[in-house]
Design an enzyme around this catalytic site. Structure first.
Site, short mmCIF file in Angstrom:
data_model
loop_
_atom_site.label_atom_id
_atom_site.label_comp_id
_atom_site.label_asym_id
_atom_site.label_seq_id
_atom_site.Cartn_x
_atom_site.Cartn_y
_atom_site.Cartn_z
N GLU A 26 0.83 -1.21 0.00
CA GLU A 26 0.00 0.00 0.00
C GLU A 26 0.86 1.26 0.00
OE1 GLU A 26 -2.63 0.70 3.37
OE2 GLU A 26 -3.71 2.23 2.27
N GLU A 54 -12.21 3.02 4.42
CA GLU A 54 -11.26 3.28 5.51
C GLU A 54 -11.23 4.79 5.69
OE1 GLU A 54 -6.72 2.01 6.50
OE2 GLU A 54 -6.98 3.43 4.87
C1 LER Z 1 -2.78 4.42 6.66
O1 LER Z 1 -2.99 5.75 6.36
C2 LER Z 1 -3.55 3.54 5.76
O2 LER Z 1 -4.07 3.96 4.75
C3 LER Z 1 -3.72 2.11 6.13
O3 LER Z 1 -4.41 1.41 5.15
C4 LER Z 1 -2.38 1.46 6.44
O4 LER Z 1 -2.51 0.23 7.01
MN MN Z 2 -5.35 2.70 3.48
#
Ligand code: LER
Ligand code: MN
Length: 263
Positions: free
Chosen positions: A147, A241
């Site tokens: 990521e 998220e």
């Molecule tokens: C942190 O900003 C993020 O986007 C998460 O997905 C990292 O684990």
């Molecule tokens: Mn993330």
């Protein structure tokens, strides 16, 4: 394309209640935080709950201790052994993969210029770690998902094209990429082009608007991002998220409905 939600965003006293609410809101999967899933008994328990709720685990978000690119060998080894356990849990739970950030913040390895800059040392180290973790992911049947994060969270991999470089260089089927639309809105010149450039390596998405609130609360252009995802044949999960403003019982389904118009 399927919409999932991180467990931490969902209202509910336990995973079953969260999963039932997720279904009610229109989500098609749940992304779990990985720290508890290093325990095999916990994995069995989660599997039963998710089966009862009739909802798949889309992905597992990190949850490993240590730092993969630490200068301290014991911290690297801790991160790698934890990642392997979480990859095995992901395979047991039928998840697409485990989200992996090699390092948050500044470099922790020394500057050995002119022999190696910190970035060059980190790059070589990461290639070795990806080879090992990618092999484990392949053995158990899941993906390690690199990521990229924005510049305020890591100095290292900020854009999808940098993650693609690592996938190509390591050449392991088990190593793929995920794109977080919040980080991308800061770092990419053009989100749709970045998605198209990542093509076959892109296996997961994090959903958040430009201000890291729920999609629909900021100014990210989800329409063009989703068109690019369709163009590369993306059929996997996209997990929310982000911050949830207001009452989650209302704002979560409202955001799902907002995104559905672009799918
Ligand atoms: C942190 O900003 C993020 O986007 C998460 O997905 C990292 O684990
Ligand atoms: Mn993330």
């Amino acid at each position: 394309m399927k919409i999932a939600c991180q467990d931490g965003l969902l209202p509910g006293r336990d995973l079953l209640e969260k999963a039932e609410n997720a279904k009610r809101f229109g989500f098609e999967g749940i992304e779990l935080w990985g720290s508890e899933l290093r325990d095999k008994e916990k994995v069995k328990e989660v599997k039963k709950v998710m089966e009862k709720a009739g909802l798949p685990v889309s992905t597992i978000c990190a949850g490993y201790r240590g730092t993969p690119l630490d200068a301290d060998r014991s911290q690297r080894e801790l991160a790698i052994s934890d990642c392997k356990e979480i990859l095995s849990a992901a395979a047991d739970l039928g998840a697409v993969g485990v989200i992996f950030v090699p390092i948050f913040g500044h470099p922790r390895v020394p500057d050995l210029s002119p022999l190696y800059t910190p970035y060059e040392l980190e790059r070589e180290l990461l290639l070795k770690l990806l080879d090992e973790l990618g092999a484990h992911a392949e053995r158990v049947g899941t993906y390690l998902l690199l990521e990229p994060l924005n510049r305020y969270e890591t100095h290292f991999i900020n854009r999808l094209e940098q993650a693609v470089w690592f996938c190509e260089k390591v050449g392991r089927e088990g190593v793929k990429i995920m794109g977080d639309l919040f980080h991308m809105s800061i770092e990419e010149s053009n989100i749709a082009e970045a998605i198209k450039g990542a093509g076959k390596y892109l296996k997961h998405i994090h959903l958040a608007d430009s201000n890291r609130l729920l999609p629909g609360w900021g100014h990210t252009d989800f329409k063009s991002a989703f068109e690019a995802l369709k163009e590369i044949g993306f059929g996997n999960f996209m997990a929310m998220e982000c911050g949830v403003p207001g009452d989650p019982m209302e704002s979560l389904p409202k955001s799902v409905a907002y995104l559905r118009q672009f799918i």
